[in-house]
Design an enzyme around this catalytic site. Sequence first.
Site, PDB file in Angstrom:
ATOM      1  N   SER A 244     -15.877  22.563 -52.555  1.00  0.00           N
ATOM      2  CA  SER A 244     -16.054  21.233 -51.864  1.00  0.00           C
ATOM      3  C   SER A 244     -16.607  20.384 -52.714  1.00  0.00           C
ATOM      4  O   SER A 244     -16.333  20.287 -53.986  1.00  0.00           O
ATOM      5  CB  SER A 244     -16.594  21.297 -50.479  1.00  0.00           C
ATOM      6  OG  SER A 244     -16.476  20.221 -49.913  1.00  0.00           O
ATOM      7  N   ASP A 339      -5.694  22.566 -46.770  1.00  0.00           N
ATOM      8  CA  ASP A 339      -7.160  21.882 -46.671  1.00  0.00           C
ATOM      9  C   ASP A 339      -6.892  20.597 -45.949  1.00  0.00           C
ATOM     10  O   ASP A 339      -6.151  19.578 -46.640  1.00  0.00           O
ATOM     11  CB  ASP A 339      -7.594  21.666 -48.085  1.00  0.00           C
ATOM     12  CG  ASP A 339      -9.079  21.243 -48.084  1.00  0.00           C
ATOM     13  OD1 ASP A 339      -9.525  20.861 -47.169  1.00  0.00           O
ATOM     14  OD2 ASP A 339      -9.658  21.486 -49.322  1.00  0.00           O
ATOM     15  N   HIS A 373     -10.184  24.937 -45.888  1.00  0.00           N
ATOM     16  CA  HIS A 373     -10.941  24.425 -46.993  1.00  0.00           C
ATOM     17  C   HIS A 373     -12.072  25.356 -47.409  1.00  0.00           C
ATOM     18  O   HIS A 373     -12.411  25.644 -48.548  1.00  0.00           O
ATOM     19  CB  HIS A 373     -11.793  22.929 -46.269  1.00  0.00           C
ATOM     20  CG  HIS A 373     -12.580  22.434 -47.252  1.00  0.00           C
ATOM     21  ND1 HIS A 373     -12.275  21.724 -48.285  1.00  0.00           N
ATOM     22  CD2 HIS A 373     -13.977  22.393 -47.211  1.00  0.00           C
ATOM     23  CE1 HIS A 373     -13.195  21.140 -49.099  1.00  0.00           C
ATOM     24  NE2 HIS A 373     -14.521  21.606 -48.269  1.00  0.00           N
TER      25      HIS A 373
END
Length: 434
Positions: A244, A339, A373
Amino acid sequence: MFFFSPNLQNMSSQVRLRLLPSARCLFDEPVQVKLGGLRSRQVVTMRARSSDDRGVEFSSSACYRADGDGEVDLDTDPSLGGSYVGVEPMGLLWSMRPHTLHKFFYKNKALNPHLVKFSVHQGEGEGEGRMLAEATNERLLMGDGVSRVPVQQGNLRGVLFTPPGGGPFPAVLDLYTLGGGLSEKRAALLATRGFLVLTVSLYGRDEQAKNITEIHLDYFEEALEFLKKQDGVGSRGVGVVSLSKSGDLALSVASYLPGVEATVWINGCSANTALPLHYRNSQILPALKFEPKKIVSTASGAVITKHCVPSTLAEENRDALVPIERATGHFLFAAAEDDQNWDSKSYMDQMVDRLKTHGKDNYESVSYPGAGHFLEPPYGPYCPSSFHSMVGRPVLWGGEPRAHAAAEVHLWRKIQDFFTTHLRCDISPPESKL
């Protein structure tokens, strides 16, 4: 203290619930769940229950039909309904859902095992039929002999994990985004697999990022130097693993700082995001700012932020792109195609094109259709949505549970192979055992 449950706890003298090869294993290892002593063709419901470090409860269930001998093997027999259908040997683990909406599975402290209670019940459906047998799976984040040492030195706030034995070990810096704070799960498991790992809070002393207006690359330089000086480090350079927001920080570490030989970028951005990046009292990258007006609301109460990041290729945003062509080490780019936090697959493709344009071949890339994600070490509960500290509300992370779980298994092995290849020591990392 570890709580150990025996492999077999029968509520009925006839029904046998076994966890093989042992009820005690590592978090990232599969177990074989087998039932015996049922009636021929008997239908039963298997359940799994657990709680995370914050006390949030998770559970799953699946319906199975015994064979003619009264046996069920989750490695080969299909679930007929429940949290998943079909043959999914570890389905009861990855399909567990929180009892409270929008909760992330927070398993952060490496000393605390993940305890999962498996049980088998009469009949099928949501009703709680009579329990026939139960067993507890103790899933460890640290193998025997791995040392865990908290680090509070200078600006550093982290934990150092060292495998058993004297080394030499490949060295890895783990940048895990958990609201900017510290996470131990991935680092502890990598150490159990033979890597010497330092995991650090992204913001140093200010672990919760309160009043943070900029990020300093000097902090990560301090972390690298600390890591290189540890006894047992045998690799010529250091590896970096991210996820991330820490993805763009990992890119910057690899591009601006010496001695980084292998960088794993997971579902990040190709540009510096959120906060400007400084190094030695000067700004080196501006921040790519989010556009809150493009947040999409959903019926669940969580929002989609995928379209809130402006184009990284727009002329006005090019200064925020991380100059990865400067890096001398190797990259592993991993992107989830579903994602919903941001468009990781596009960012990965842009970085591959950028490196090709500069005549570089120091990368490999992999993408996962149907994954969301949060790609983490395998066999934890899939997280569809949770609170996002930067957005200030729950967000949808994307992904389909089965595909996401398969992606985690594949990526976890690939990360270890990547680091083993590019962080060579005089001898290979030892096989880790409990």
